[in-house]
Design an enzyme around this catalytic site. Structure first.
Site, PDB file in Angstrom:
ATOM      1  N   GLU A  56      40.743  18.980  35.969  1.00 18.50           N
ATOM      2  CA  GLU A  56      40.761  17.669  35.320  1.00 18.50           C
ATOM      3  C   GLU A  56      39.529  16.850  35.698  1.00 18.50           C
ATOM      4  O   GLU A  56      38.909  16.196  34.842  1.00 18.50           O
ATOM      5  CB  GLU A  56      42.030  16.906  35.718  1.00 18.50           C
ATOM      6  CG  GLU A  56      43.321  17.583  35.271  1.00 18.50           C
ATOM      7  CD  GLU A  56      43.899  18.514  36.328  1.00 18.50           C
ATOM      8  OE1 GLU A  56      45.127  18.667  36.372  1.00 18.50           O
ATOM      9  OE2 GLU A  56      43.112  19.106  37.103  1.00 18.50           O
ATOM     10  N   CYS A  91      44.791  14.467  40.990  1.00 13.26           N
ATOM     11  CA  CYS A  91      44.199  14.434  39.650  1.00 13.26           C
ATOM     12  C   CYS A  91      44.891  13.400  38.769  1.00 13.26           C
ATOM     13  O   CYS A  91      44.277  12.847  37.846  1.00 13.26           O
ATOM     14  CB  CYS A  91      44.287  15.818  39.007  1.00 13.26           C
ATOM     15  SG  CYS A  91      43.213  17.042  39.799  1.00 13.26           S
ATOM     16  N   TRP A 179      35.075  61.567  41.899  1.00 15.77           N
ATOM     17  CA  TRP A 179      35.843  60.500  41.262  1.00 15.77           C
ATOM     18  C   TRP A 179      36.820  61.123  40.287  1.00 15.77           C
ATOM     19  O   TRP A 179      36.439  62.017  39.522  1.00 15.77           O
ATOM     20  CB  TRP A 179      34.926  59.528  40.519  1.00 15.77           C
ATOM     21  CG  TRP A 179      33.932  58.838  41.386  1.00 15.77           C
ATOM     22  CD1 TRP A 179      32.624  59.119  41.518  1.00 15.77           C
ATOM     23  CD2 TRP A 179      34.188  57.713  42.242  1.00 15.77           C
ATOM     24  NE1 TRP A 179      32.026  58.254  42.393  1.00 15.77           N
ATOM     25  CE2 TRP A 179      32.975  57.381  42.855  1.00 15.77           C
ATOM     26  CE3 TRP A 179      35.331  56.976  42.537  1.00 15.77           C
ATOM     27  CZ2 TRP A 179      32.872  56.329  43.750  1.00 15.77           C
ATOM     28  CZ3 TRP A 179      35.229  55.937  43.424  1.00 15.77           C
ATOM     29  CH2 TRP A 179      34.010  55.613  44.024  1.00 15.77           C
ATOM     30  N   LEU A 213      35.743  48.781  49.522  1.00 15.30           N
ATOM     31  CA  LEU A 213      36.814  47.950  48.964  1.00 15.30           C
ATOM     32  C   LEU A 213      36.402  46.504  48.727  1.00 15.30           C
ATOM     33  O   LEU A 213      37.224  45.590  48.771  1.00 15.30           O
ATOM     34  CB  LEU A 213      38.071  48.009  49.845  1.00 15.30           C
ATOM     35  CG  LEU A 213      38.780  49.360  49.883  1.00 15.30           C
ATOM     36  CD1 LEU A 213      40.057  49.278  50.716  1.00 15.30           C
ATOM     37  CD2 LEU A 213      39.104  49.865  48.485  1.00 15.30           C
ATOM     38  N   GLY A 278      46.512  55.267  50.497  1.00 11.49           N
ATOM     39  CA  GLY A 278      46.966  56.634  50.322  1.00 11.49           C
ATOM     40  C   GLY A 278      48.464  56.702  50.083  1.00 11.49           C
ATOM     41  O   GLY A 278      49.157  55.681  50.036  1.00 11.49           O
TER      42      GLY A 278
END
Length: 343
Positions: A56, A91, A179, A213, A278
């Site tokens: 806002e 806000c 992969w 990661l 895993g």
């Protein structure tokens, strides 16, 4: 920009809110559009990093920068305006001071410090308030599903990600998995990591794959916290997951403490937890009933003997199998992204 009706403005605000992904955590992702009586966009914005301006205020600033007067205008916002002092002032006060005549919110804020108080405060100031239709409310909730989870359940929304072959394997027997899926699926996986306040894996994955990661295949303003479940402290100091960018942390609870871990992460402001692990840790989360969504990338390959998606406890009967509801199936190159939630 052409004139917008309220539905169009809400969709535009949702699009703006999505720009807060990877930026605003632990605050919700919110977008705001200021409309004149004839549907002209006077200002627009989305929530910034924690401690920065909310949607806002950004929209108010944008309107001021354009030289637009907001007296009598409508504020269209994807979440109920806040009414409490947090890192920033309420806000509601900013909207009242600007002379806004009407506020349309997609959904009420689940934060107990707000939870309808923002709309009530606006009404008390003479501002007309209304909530959007259920379809828009659902979209706004989905965008902030982790924030709703943390506010209502005290824990993050848990998304478990896996890449599998057609025969359900995530790796060869020795753990090699790079992969299984193609580049498009891998980039998409990084986009889902970007949504998370934290990414969790286990020590087995760290020792076998030495993953980073982090988020690097899509742009992000903020890296998720990276967590390694490592009860015996076996993570090497040289592990890539401990290196920049972003922060990493080793944690020590075992299987029985996953619920306590989630409660602790919720208390630390983690909205979405992205689990990439895993079969042992994945199975532990699933057996404990702590997975809110499965994010599965299936590649058109057959591997044969290999590691499963999850090492689950044996079932007493087939009728006891866990059932999941498919909510999305999206092709990504040659792969397929599946999203499923518990029935």
């Amino acid at each position: 920009m052409p004139a917008l009706d309220i539905s169009d403005a809400l969709r535009h605000a949702l699009s703006l809110a999505s720009q807060s992904i990877g930026l605003s955590d632990p605050n919700p992702r919110v977008g705001c559009v200021m409309l004149s009586a004839d549907g002209e966009t006077l200002g627009a914005g989305h929530t910034q990093a924690a401690g920065g301006a909310h949607a806002e205020v950004m929209a108010l600033r944008d309107a001021k920068a354009r030289g637009n007067d907001l007296h009598g205008a409508t504020a269209v916002v994807t979440l109920e305006p806040c009414s409490h002092h947090g890192r920033t002032p309420p806000c509601c006060d900013a909207l009242i001071a600007a002379g806004i005549a009407r506020v349309v919110a997609a959904i009420e804020d689940p934060n107990p410090q707000v939870a309808g108080r923002g709309l009530a405060r606006l009404q008390a100031a003479g501002i007309a308030v209304e909530l959007a239709d259920p379809a828009i409310a659902d979209a706004a909730r989905e965008l902030n599903i982790g924030f709703f989870s943390r506010m209502q359940r005290g824990r993050p929304f848990v998304r478990l990600k896996s890449a599998i072959s057609l025969d359900g394997r995530t790796a060869l027997p020795d753990g090699r998995s790079q992969w299984i899926t193609g580049e498009a699926a891998r980039a998409d996986g990084h986009a889902w990591r970007r949504r998370a306040g934290a990414v969790l894996t286990g020590i087995g994955t760290v020792l076998a794959d030495d993953p980073r990661l982090d988020v690097r295949l899509v742009p992000t303003m903020k890296q998720p916290l990276r967590l390694v479940l490592d009860p015996q402290g076996r993570t090497p100091a040289s592990a890539r997951i401990l290196q920049p960018p972003g922060e990493a942390r080793l944690i020590g609870p075992g299987r029985a403490d996953l619920a306590a871990l989630l409660a602790e992460l919720g208390a630390q402001g983690i909205n979405e937890l992205h689990v990439e692990a895993g079969p042992t840790l994945s199975g532990a989360f699933l057996d404990a009933g702590l997975v809110d969504e499965l994010l599965v990338y299936q590649a058109p390959v057959l591997i044969g003997e290999g590691r499963p998606l999850a090492a689950l406890a044996p079932l007493p009967a087939l009728g006891d199998a866990r059932h999941w509801r498919l909510i999305e199936a999206t092709p990504l190159g040659q792969d397929l992204r599946l999203r499923l939630r518990p029935t």
